[in-house]
Design a protein around this motif. Structure first.
Motif, PDB file in Angstrom:
ATOM      1  N   LYS A  61      24.533  -9.900  -0.117  1.00 33.78           N
ATOM      2  CA  LYS A  61      23.178  -9.819   0.257  1.00 33.78           C
ATOM      3  C   LYS A  61      22.896 -10.411   1.655  1.00 33.78           C
ATOM      4  O   LYS A  61      23.714 -11.134   2.210  1.00 33.78           O
ATOM      5  N   ASP A  63      20.219 -12.078   4.296  1.00 37.84           N
ATOM      6  CA  ASP A  63      19.157 -13.197   4.317  1.00 37.84           C
ATOM      7  C   ASP A  63      18.438 -13.011   5.705  1.00 37.84           C
ATOM      8  O   ASP A  63      17.372 -13.192   5.600  1.00 37.84           O
ATOM      9  N   ASP A  64      19.260 -12.519   6.980  1.00 40.06           N
ATOM     10  CA  ASP A  64      18.690 -12.688   8.026  1.00 40.06           C
ATOM     11  C   ASP A  64      19.454 -11.942   9.143  1.00 40.06           C
ATOM     12  O   ASP A  64      20.498 -11.684   8.816  1.00 40.06           O
ATOM     13  N   LYS A 137      13.976  -7.836   7.487  1.00 39.10           N
ATOM     14  CA  LYS A 137      15.032  -8.837   7.201  1.00 39.10           C
ATOM     15  C   LYS A 137      14.933 -10.167   8.239  1.00 39.10           C
ATOM     16  O   LYS A 137      15.301 -11.244   7.929  1.00 39.10           O
TER      17      LYS A 137
END
Length: 240
Positions: A61, A63-64, A137
């Motif tokens: 995944k 996240d940023d 994102k």
């Protein structure tokens, strides 16, 4: 309405090579110049997107995604950008790290092949998709917002004054991006060589992979260097 994306692009090999050489030399001499930091957003974004893409493709995944534009932050962190990822297993982590070094050379070759086959829309749409992903994102929305305003304004004038589209967008802009990506293959090769030979930095991606897999760090240095030099050679061969 957006016919300029489909318009053919005239290839100017020496324009691309000349800008790439000039950008490389200036970057080596004035690495922290604010204009260079803004231009370097393109290869930095592609590098971090490569990390993110390979992470998600192998089950992780994202996240940023952060692009560092501040000179002070770059000096403090030693990074031009970074992706905050959550990996689930060793292979996922391995591919996440590798992806950042594979994607920019891949985009360089995609841009050149799209130009050769007179399908610039493939390259443009790919860049739009990458930027859209980055916008969704990133936690720092101001940078993509500025870029979107600039590009939106530019696109508006291209539509209102289509007589300028051939020179301004399809020729110059497209090939300037290719020149920056071409120069980035050289600059990245220099950077990873410095990390491996001179600094012996234990935090760079090759060293991390070496600890993960218990393989010699030289193996990953050679892999990353080979990918960029092969892309450089192939790109120049395709251009000419």
């Amino acid at each position: 309405m957006f016919d300029f994306l489909l318009s053919p692009v005239t290839l100017y090999p020496w324009f691309i090579i000349g800008i790439a050489i000039l950008y490389t030399l200036i970057n080596i001499r004035y690495q922290q110049h604010f204009l260079l930091r803004w231009i370097h957003i393109i290869p930095t974004l592609l590098h971090e997107f490569g990390h993110a893409l390979f992470c998600q493709l192998t089950g992780g995944k994202v996240d940023d995604i952060v692009i560092v534009t501040s000179r002070y932050e770059r000096k403090a962190t030693g990074r031009a950008g970074y992706a905050v990822t959550r990996t689930r297993h060793a292979f996922n982590q391995f591919m996440t790290i590798i992806g950042g070094y594979l994607f920019p050379p891949l985009m360089l070759l995609t841009g050149i092949l799209s130009l050769q086959y007179q399908q610039p829309i493939i390259f443009w749409l790919t860049l739009i998709a990458i930027f859209s992903y980055y916008f969704v994102k990133t936690s720092r929305k101001w940078l993509p917002l500025i870029v979107m305003i600039v590009v939106g304004t530019f696109t508006y004038f291209m539509i209102v004054h289509p007589q300028y589209q051939y020179i301004l967008l399809n020729d110059i802009t497209y090939q300037l991006i290719l020149a920056v990506l071409l120069a980035d293959t050289v600059l990245t090769s220099i950077t990873i060589s410095a990390l491996y030979f001179r600094e012996r930095n234990q935090t760079w991606d090759g060293a991390v992979l070496g600890r993960m897999t218990r393989c010699p760090v030289f193996l990953y240095y050679f892999l990353f260097l080979s990918v960029h030099l092969i892309a450089l050679y192939t790109a120049i061969a395709l251009i000419f």
